[in-house]
Write a protein that holds these residues in place. Structure first.
Motif, PDB file in Angstrom:
ATOM      1  N   ILE A  40       0.866  -1.181   0.000  1.00  0.00           N
ATOM      2  CA  ILE A  40       0.000   0.000   0.000  1.00  0.00           C
ATOM      3  C   ILE A  40       0.906   1.235   0.000  1.00  0.00           C
ATOM      4  O   ILE A  40       1.792   1.360   0.836  1.00  0.00           O
ATOM      5  N   PHE A  41       0.646   2.127  -0.941  1.00  0.00           N
ATOM      6  CA  PHE A  41       1.408   3.374  -1.063  1.00  0.00           C
ATOM      7  C   PHE A  41       0.472   4.555  -0.874  1.00  0.00           C
ATOM      8  O   PHE A  41      -0.698   4.492  -1.241  1.00  0.00           O
ATOM      9  N   ASP A  42       0.999   5.648  -0.318  1.00  0.00           N
ATOM     10  CA  ASP A  42       0.169   6.842  -0.110  1.00  0.00           C
ATOM     11  C   ASP A  42       0.758   8.096  -0.745  1.00  0.00           C
ATOM     12  O   ASP A  42       0.246   9.186  -0.546  1.00  0.00           O
ATOM     13  N   LYS A  43       1.838   7.945  -1.515  1.00  0.00           N
ATOM     14  CA  LYS A  43       2.477   9.106  -2.147  1.00  0.00           C
ATOM     15  C   LYS A  43       3.038   8.721  -3.498  1.00  0.00           C
ATOM     16  O   LYS A  43       3.407   7.573  -3.738  1.00  0.00           O
ATOM     17  N   ASP A  44       3.140   9.705  -4.356  1.00  0.00           N
ATOM     18  CA  ASP A  44       3.765   9.517  -5.656  1.00  0.00           C
ATOM     19  C   ASP A  44       5.267   9.267  -5.485  1.00  0.00           C
ATOM     20  O   ASP A  44       5.857   8.436  -6.177  1.00  0.00           O
ATOM     21  N   VAL A  80      -2.618   0.491  -4.562  1.00  0.00           N
ATOM     22  CA  VAL A  80      -2.316  -0.875  -4.178  1.00  0.00           C
ATOM     23  C   VAL A  80      -1.515  -1.547  -5.288  1.00  0.00           C
ATOM     24  O   VAL A  80      -1.848  -1.420  -6.466  1.00  0.00           O
ATOM     25  N   THR A  81      -0.462  -2.247  -4.892  1.00  0.00           N
ATOM     26  CA  THR A  81       0.302  -3.080  -5.808  1.00  0.00           C
ATOM     27  C   THR A  81       0.311  -4.494  -5.242  1.00  0.00           C
ATOM     28  O   THR A  81       0.199  -4.673  -4.027  1.00  0.00           O
ATOM     29  N   MET A  82       0.422  -5.471  -6.114  1.00  0.00           N
ATOM     30  CA  MET A  82       0.508  -6.846  -5.624  1.00  0.00           C
ATOM     31  C   MET A  82       1.167  -7.730  -6.665  1.00  0.00           C
ATOM     32  O   MET A  82       1.169  -7.410  -7.847  1.00  0.00           O
ATOM     33  N   TYR A  83       1.734  -8.820  -6.175  1.00  0.00           N
ATOM     34  CA  TYR A  83       2.254  -9.852  -7.067  1.00  0.00           C
ATOM     35  C   TYR A  83       2.040 -11.215  -6.423  1.00  0.00           C
ATOM     36  O   TYR A  83       1.920 -11.330  -5.208  1.00  0.00           O
ATOM     37  N   HIS A  84       1.979 -12.223  -7.269  1.00  0.00           N
ATOM     38  CA  HIS A  84       1.777 -13.593  -6.798  1.00  0.00           C
ATOM     39  C   HIS A  84       3.152 -14.216  -6.617  1.00  0.00           C
ATOM     40  O   HIS A  84       3.821 -14.570  -7.591  1.00  0.00           O
ATOM     41  N   ASP A  85       3.564 -14.337  -5.390  1.00  0.00           N
ATOM     42  CA  ASP A  85       4.857 -14.937  -5.054  1.00  0.00           C
ATOM     43  C   ASP A  85       4.691 -16.457  -5.072  1.00  0.00           C
ATOM     44  O   ASP A  85       4.559 -17.092  -4.037  1.00  0.00           O
ATOM     45  N   GLU A  86       4.690 -17.017  -6.268  1.00  0.00           N
ATOM     46  CA  GLU A  86       4.399 -18.439  -6.450  1.00  0.00           C
ATOM     47  C   GLU A  86       5.403 -19.336  -5.739  1.00  0.00           C
ATOM     48  O   GLU A  86       5.048 -20.383  -5.206  1.00  0.00           O
ATOM     49  N   GLY A  98      13.617  -7.498 -17.312  1.00  0.00           N
ATOM     50  CA  GLY A  98      13.098  -6.818 -16.136  1.00  0.00           C
ATOM     51  C   GLY A  98      11.596  -6.892 -15.974  1.00  0.00           C
ATOM     52  O   GLY A  98      11.038  -6.283 -15.065  1.00  0.00           O
ATOM     53  N   LEU A  99      10.930  -7.648 -16.834  1.00  0.00           N
ATOM     54  CA  LEU A  99       9.477  -7.797 -16.743  1.00  0.00           C
ATOM     55  C   LEU A  99       9.133  -8.903 -15.751  1.00  0.00           C
ATOM     56  O   LEU A  99       9.837  -9.913 -15.663  1.00  0.00           O
ATOM     57  N   PRO A 100       8.042  -8.738 -15.000  1.00  0.00           N
ATOM     58  CA  PRO A 100       7.658  -9.757 -14.011  1.00  0.00           C
ATOM     59  C   PRO A 100       7.371 -11.113 -14.659  1.00  0.00           C
ATOM     60  O   PRO A 100       6.689 -11.185 -15.681  1.00  0.00           O
ATOM     61  N   LYS A 101       7.911 -12.178 -14.055  1.00  0.00           N
ATOM     62  CA  LYS A 101       7.604 -13.550 -14.480  1.00  0.00           C
ATOM     63  C   LYS A 101       6.421 -14.088 -13.682  1.00  0.00           C
ATOM     64  O   LYS A 101       5.795 -15.050 -14.083  1.00  0.00           O
ATOM     65  N   GLU A 102       6.133 -13.453 -12.543  1.00  0.00           N
ATOM     66  CA  GLU A 102       5.006 -13.862 -11.710  1.00  0.00           C
ATOM     67  C   GLU A 102       3.856 -12.872 -11.940  1.00  0.00           C
ATOM     68  O   GLU A 102       4.082 -11.715 -12.296  1.00  0.00           O
ATOM     69  N   SER A 103       2.630 -13.345 -11.741  1.00  0.00           N
ATOM     70  CA  SER A 103       1.453 -12.492 -11.927  1.00  0.00           C
ATOM     71  C   SER A 103       1.524 -11.280 -11.009  1.00  0.00           C
ATOM     72  O   SER A 103       2.085 -11.350  -9.915  1.00  0.00           O
ATOM     73  N   TYR A 104       0.925 -10.183 -11.445  1.00  0.00           N
ATOM     74  CA  TYR A 104       0.928  -8.946 -10.673  1.00  0.00           C
ATOM     75  C   TYR A 104      -0.356  -8.177 -10.961  1.00  0.00           C
ATOM     76  O   TYR A 104      -1.111  -8.529 -11.880  1.00  0.00           O
ATOM     77  N   ALA A 105      -0.590  -7.114 -10.191  1.00  0.00           N
ATOM     78  CA  ALA A 105      -1.780  -6.293 -10.406  1.00  0.00           C
ATOM     79  C   ALA A 105      -1.636  -4.975  -9.659  1.00  0.00           C
ATOM     80  O   ALA A 105      -0.805  -4.844  -8.758  1.00  0.00           O
ATOM     81  N   PHE A 106      -2.474  -4.012 -10.064  1.00  0.00           N
ATOM     82  CA  PHE A 106      -2.507  -2.687  -9.452  1.00  0.00           C
ATOM     83  C   PHE A 106      -3.949  -2.285  -9.191  1.00  0.00           C
ATOM     84  O   PHE A 106      -4.860  -2.758  -9.878  1.00  0.00           O
ATOM     85  N   SER A 107      -4.150  -1.399  -8.223  1.00  0.00           N
ATOM     86  CA  SER A 107      -5.495  -0.859  -8.017  1.00  0.00           C
ATOM     87  C   SER A 107      -5.929  -0.148  -9.297  1.00  0.00           C
ATOM     88  O   SER A 107      -5.107   0.250 -10.116  1.00  0.00           O
ATOM     89  N   ASN A 108      -7.225  -0.012  -9.452  1.00  0.00           N
ATOM     90  CA  ASN A 108      -7.872   0.506 -10.663  1.00  0.00           C
ATOM     91  C   ASN A 108      -7.666  -0.442 -11.844  1.00  0.00           C
ATOM     92  O   ASN A 108      -7.910  -0.057 -12.988  1.00  0.00           O
ATOM     93  N   ASN A 109      -7.157  -1.656 -11.563  1.00  0.00           N
ATOM     94  CA  ASN A 109      -6.865  -2.632 -12.614  1.00  0.00           C
ATOM     95  C   ASN A 109      -6.042  -2.018 -13.739  1.00  0.00           C
ATOM     96  O   ASN A 109      -6.229  -2.322 -14.912  1.00  0.00           O
ATOM     97  N   PHE A 110      -5.118  -1.151 -13.358  1.00  0.00           N
ATOM     98  CA  PHE A 110      -4.255  -0.496 -14.342  1.00  0.00           C
ATOM     99  C   PHE A 110      -3.348  -1.535 -14.999  1.00  0.00           C
ATOM    100  O   PHE A 110      -2.724  -2.347 -14.315  1.00  0.00           O
ATOM    101  N   LYS A 111      -3.317  -1.512 -16.332  1.00  0.00           N
ATOM    102  CA  LYS A 111      -2.454  -2.428 -17.086  1.00  0.00           C
ATOM    103  C   LYS A 111      -1.362  -1.607 -17.766  1.00  0.00           C
ATOM    104  O   LYS A 111      -1.634  -0.848 -18.691  1.00  0.00           O
ATOM    105  N   LYS A 123      -4.191   5.390  -8.010  1.00  0.00           N
ATOM    106  CA  LYS A 123      -4.701   5.924  -6.744  1.00  0.00           C
ATOM    107  C   LYS A 123      -6.224   5.894  -6.661  1.00  0.00           C
ATOM    108  O   LYS A 123      -6.926   5.938  -7.664  1.00  0.00           O
ATOM    109  N   PHE A 124      -6.693   5.817  -5.432  1.00  0.00           N
ATOM    110  CA  PHE A 124      -8.124   5.862  -5.123  1.00  0.00           C
ATOM    111  C   PHE A 124      -8.266   6.524  -3.768  1.00  0.00           C
ATOM    112  O   PHE A 124      -7.317   6.608  -3.001  1.00  0.00           O
ATOM    113  N   GLU A 125      -9.472   6.995  -3.494  1.00  0.00           N
ATOM    114  CA  GLU A 125      -9.744   7.647  -2.219  1.00  0.00           C
ATOM    115  C   GLU A 125     -10.413   6.658  -1.273  1.00  0.00           C
ATOM    116  O   GLU A 125     -11.354   5.967  -1.656  1.00  0.00           O
TER     117      GLU A 125
END
Length: 138
Positions: A40-44, A80-86, A98-111, A123-125
């Motif tokens: 969880i991040f709260d700043k740019d 929010v950021t996340m990755y699947h640490d398989e 440098g690209l992720p080999k494991e699944s990942y995701a961001f809030s707002n489903n940003f791709k 970001k979201f409120e």
């Protein structure tokens, strides 16, 4: 006496406002092993930098959908950021580019298309109870 009680009740309620509840539904989990690591991040500033998340959470993977409820974030703006640490090595494994080999995701489903996202993309409120539906990118 009752006026004094009302006064103290109002003052107490102003300072004891509960944190909103953030529920995250994580879907599209392909492999039933390891865990989802959430930041969880709260700043740019320092967004996505290792060790810069204000909070970290872990969810054990048992199904193709997982849930977590977070109650220790005050009202504010977050990403929010996340990755699947398989393989449970506590890092997001990457390929030679440098690209992720494991699944990942961001809030707002940003791709991401041409590089990592910015804080403003994700970001979201959080001002009241909220549910985020986040789909893993495989």
């Amino acid at each position: 006496m009752s006026n004094l009680f009302i006064f103290f009740s109002l003052i107490t309620s102003l300072f004891s406002a509960e944190n909103p509840q953030l529920t995250i539904k994580i879907s599209n989990i392909e492999k039933m092993k390891g865990e989802i690591i959430i930041g969880i991040f709260d700043k740019d500033k320092n967004f996505l930098k290792e060790g810069s998340a204000i909070k970290n959470y872990t969810v054990k993977v048992e199904k193709n959908t997982a849930f977590i409820t977070i109650t220790d974030l005050p009202k504010g703006e977050y990403a929010v950021t996340m990755y699947h640490d398989e393989n449970s090595d506590k890092e997001c494994n990457r390929n030679f580019m440098g690209l992720p080999k494991e699944s990942y995701a961001f809030s707002n489903n940003f791709k991401p298309k041409f590089g990592p996202p910015k804080f403003k993309d994700c970001k979201f409120e959080l001002i009241e109870n909220k549910t985020l539906n986040i789909k893993m990118i495989n």
